[in-house]
Enzyme design. Structure first.
Site, PDB file in Angstrom:
ATOM      1  N   SER A   1     -17.557  -5.626 -23.572  1.00 42.95           N
ATOM      2  CA  SER A   1     -16.877  -6.633 -24.378  1.00 42.95           C
ATOM      3  C   SER A   1     -17.084  -6.428 -25.877  1.00 42.95           C
ATOM      4  O   SER A   1     -16.541  -7.165 -26.691  1.00 42.95           O
ATOM      5  CB  SER A   1     -17.367  -8.032 -23.990  1.00 42.95           C
ATOM      6  OG  SER A   1     -18.732  -8.171 -24.318  1.00 42.95           O
TER       7      SER A   1
ATOM      8  N   THR B   1     -19.106 -11.619 -26.290  1.00 41.27           N
ATOM      9  CA  THR B   1     -19.271 -11.263 -27.695  1.00 41.27           C
ATOM     10  C   THR B   1     -20.744 -11.247 -28.100  1.00 41.27           C
ATOM     11  O   THR B   1     -21.494 -12.122 -27.695  1.00 41.27           O
ATOM     12  CB  THR B   1     -18.555 -12.314 -28.565  1.00 41.27           C
ATOM     13  OG1 THR B   1     -17.205 -12.417 -28.152  1.00 41.27           O
ATOM     14  CG2 THR B   1     -18.625 -11.932 -30.033  1.00 41.27           C
TER      15      THR B   1
ATOM     16  N   THR C   1     -16.866  -7.886 -31.461  1.00 36.90           N
ATOM     17  CA  THR C   1     -16.255  -8.008 -30.137  1.00 36.90           C
ATOM     18  C   THR C   1     -14.984  -7.178 -30.072  1.00 36.90           C
ATOM     19  O   THR C   1     -14.398  -6.826 -31.100  1.00 36.90           O
ATOM     20  CB  THR C   1     -15.910  -9.483 -29.841  1.00 36.90           C
ATOM     21  OG1 THR C   1     -15.444  -9.607 -28.494  1.00 36.90           O
ATOM     22  CG2 THR C   1     -14.829  -9.990 -30.786  1.00 36.90           C
TER      23      THR C   1
ATOM     24  N   ARG D   1      -3.687 -10.938 -31.183  1.00 37.23           N
ATOM     25  CA  ARG D   1      -4.519 -12.128 -30.985  1.00 37.23           C
ATOM     26  C   ARG D   1      -5.854 -11.960 -31.688  1.00 37.23           C
ATOM     27  O   ARG D   1      -6.477 -10.916 -31.641  1.00 37.23           O
ATOM     28  CB  ARG D   1      -4.744 -12.351 -29.493  1.00 37.23           C
ATOM     29  CG  ARG D   1      -5.655 -13.539 -29.157  1.00 37.23           C
ATOM     30  CD  ARG D   1      -7.097 -13.123 -28.940  1.00 37.23           C
ATOM     31  NE  ARG D   1      -7.936 -14.215 -28.421  1.00 37.23           N
ATOM     32  CZ  ARG D   1      -9.239 -14.159 -28.262  1.00 37.23           C
ATOM     33  NH1 ARG D   1      -9.894 -13.041 -28.584  1.00 37.23           N
ATOM     34  NH2 ARG D   1      -9.915 -15.175 -27.783  1.00 37.23           N
TER      35      ARG D   1
ATOM     36  N   GLY E   1      -9.553 -14.121 -32.029  1.00 42.32           N
ATOM     37  CA  GLY E   1     -10.333 -15.241 -31.537  1.00 42.32           C
ATOM     38  C   GLY E   1     -11.285 -15.780 -32.582  1.00 42.32           C
ATOM     39  O   GLY E   1     -11.070 -15.641 -33.788  1.00 42.32           O
ATOM     40  N   ASP E   2     -12.375 -16.370 -32.113  1.00 48.99           N
ATOM     41  CA  ASP E   2     -13.301 -17.015 -33.032  1.00 48.99           C
ATOM     42  C   ASP E   2     -14.215 -16.049 -33.772  1.00 48.99           C
ATOM     43  O   ASP E   2     -14.701 -16.355 -34.863  1.00 48.99           O
ATOM     44  CB  ASP E   2     -14.163 -18.033 -32.277  1.00 48.99           C
ATOM     45  CG  ASP E   2     -15.129 -17.361 -31.293  1.00 48.99           C
ATOM     46  OD1 ASP E   2     -14.672 -16.487 -30.542  1.00 48.99           O
ATOM     47  OD2 ASP E   2     -16.315 -17.719 -31.276  1.00 48.99           O
TER      48      ASP E   2
ATOM     49  N   THR F   1     -20.448 -17.679 -28.462  1.00 45.12           N
ATOM     50  CA  THR F   1     -19.899 -16.727 -27.502  1.00 45.12           C
ATOM     51  C   THR F   1     -19.115 -17.519 -26.469  1.00 45.12           C
ATOM     52  O   THR F   1     -19.486 -18.651 -26.135  1.00 45.12           O
ATOM     53  CB  THR F   1     -21.005 -15.903 -26.814  1.00 45.12           C
ATOM     54  OG1 THR F   1     -20.408 -14.975 -25.888  1.00 45.12           O
ATOM     55  CG2 THR F   1     -21.971 -16.788 -26.043  1.00 45.12           C
ATOM     56  N   GLY F   2     -18.032 -16.961 -25.992  1.00 38.86           N
ATOM     57  CA  GLY F   2     -17.252 -17.683 -24.994  1.00 38.86           C
ATOM     58  C   GLY F   2     -15.765 -17.598 -25.257  1.00 38.86           C
ATOM     59  O   GLY F   2     -15.282 -16.656 -25.886  1.00 38.86           O
ATOM     60  N   ASP F   3     -15.038 -18.578 -24.775  1.00 33.99           N
ATOM     61  CA  ASP F   3     -13.584 -18.607 -24.892  1.00 33.99           C
ATOM     62  C   ASP F   3     -13.207 -18.930 -26.334  1.00 33.99           C
ATOM     63  O   ASP F   3     -13.116 -20.086 -26.738  1.00 33.99           O
ATOM     64  CB  ASP F   3     -13.018 -19.660 -23.933  1.00 33.99           C
ATOM     65  CG  ASP F   3     -11.499 -19.624 -23.870  1.00 33.99           C
ATOM     66  OD1 ASP F   3     -10.864 -19.065 -24.786  1.00 33.99           O
ATOM     67  OD2 ASP F   3     -10.936 -20.156 -22.883  1.00 33.99           O
ATOM     68  N   GLY F   4     -12.978 -17.878 -27.111  1.00 37.58           N
ATOM     69  CA  GLY F   4     -12.755 -18.039 -28.540  1.00 37.58           C
ATOM     70  C   GLY F   4     -11.519 -18.819 -28.897  1.00 37.58           C
ATOM     71  O   GLY F   4     -11.476 -19.472 -29.943  1.00 37.58           O
TER      72      GLY F   4
END
Length: 317
Positions: free
Chosen positions: A76, A209, A227, A237, A239-240, A260-263
């Site tokens: 990742s 991440t 990431t 796209r 993300g965060d 970390t996670g669903d950005g």
């Protein structure tokens, strides 16, 4: 190991982190400290060795996260992982100096492997904060980074498998043909009928991440992330991770945090900034982490994510 806790329904990622502190020091308060998301211990050790050799906190974050880019941590981070819908791997990264509040970041970076290194150069050689896409790659080359292929046999295999599974899962909604059964190409429906995609369709290991916080002996804070983003994402796209206050945040008057996670969900709440602000108020890092996660969970109860927090005394959660 860490002193974190998590609420029902929220990821156990808080327990899967790497922390390095002085030998024999209590976790409650000791400096320096290196902490990062997930059990990427080699990254933490690399950052620690930078501090031991006299390097700055910013150097430690850059080298630590850069180690994960080399190691392709969990697929990742770095090259050869998370191909997008077109089969290409692109990178996002950021680094923040908690003394000056300067941030350097890159997103949708192509054909350059050392994303956090490029992010550092954004601080050092520009007055900007975030560079994206092909222009970020051109900047990287001007800064001396080589063009390299980010595709590997592994990423090609992941892409091929995804195509053979009718492009499942993906990130489209309210389109025709039905994105849950076909690869498209898609166009918008004439009449919107919202249908939420089950989060269970996406692997929780899709969001590993690396986020890192380093606090030096004097309390100086630096943070960073790196990431290759969400697997099978739409090209372009972001993300965060490269967004200051979302992926990470550092302030030497309070502390640092990284997520970390669903950005796509987490970035809407600026969790790292919020956690640092809680710590500025004197709230314990563990509680600060929990408050941030709870706030996101209120709006997205099925989201996958976690945050690490550390204050300027060395306490962490």
């Amino acid at each position: 190991a860490g002193r974190g806790g998590c609420r029902p329904g929220v990821s156990v990622a808080l327990f899967l982190l790497a922390v390095l502190m002085p030998a024999g020091a209590a976790s409650a308060a000791a400096l320096p400290v290196v902490i990062n998301t997930w059990a990427f211990r080699t990254a933490a050790e690399t950052a620690w060795s930078v501090l031991e050799s006299g390097g700055s906190e910013l150097d430690a974050v850059e080298r630590g996260c850069g180690q994960c880019e080399i190691d392709q941590c969990d697929g990742s981070v770095g090259y050869g992982g998370s191909p997008d819908e077109s089969g290409e791997t692109t990178l996002d990264a950021m680094i923040m100096d908690g003394n000056t509040m300067e941030v350097g970041a890159v997103a949708d970076l192509r054909r350059v492997k050392n994303a956090i290194g490029v992010a550092r150069k954004v601080i050092e050689y520009t007055k900007h904060t975030l560079l994206v896409g092909e222009s970020a790659s051109l900047f990287a080359v001007r800064m001396g980074f080589p063009y390299e292929d980010l595709t590997t046999q592994k990423s090609l295999s992941l892409y091929s498998e995804w195509l053979n599974q009718s492009c499942q899962p993906n990130y489209w909604k309210n389109v025709v043909p039905d994105s849950s059964t076909s690869c498209g190409p898609y166009k918008r429906r004439e009449e919107l009928t919202y249908r939420e995609q089950s989060s269970a369709q996406r692997s929780v290991r899709n969001h590993d991440t690396i986020g890192m916080v380093v606090i030096g002996v004097s309390g100086t804070v630096a943070s960073g992330t790196s990431t290759n983003g969400a697997i099978h994402k739409l090209p372009g796209r972001v993300g965060d991770s490269p967004i200051a206050g979302a992926g990470s945040y550092a302030d030497s008057t309070a502390g640092g945090a990284a997520a970390t996670g669903d950005g796509d969900i987490m970035m809407r709440f600026l969790p790292s900034y919020q956690a640092v602000e809680y710590m500025r108020m004197g709230i314990d890092p563990t509680i600060a982490c929990q408050k941030v996660i709870s706030r996101i969970q209120k709006y997205a109860p099925k989201f996958f994510g976690a945050i690490i927090c550390a204050n300027t005394t060395g306490s962490y959660g």
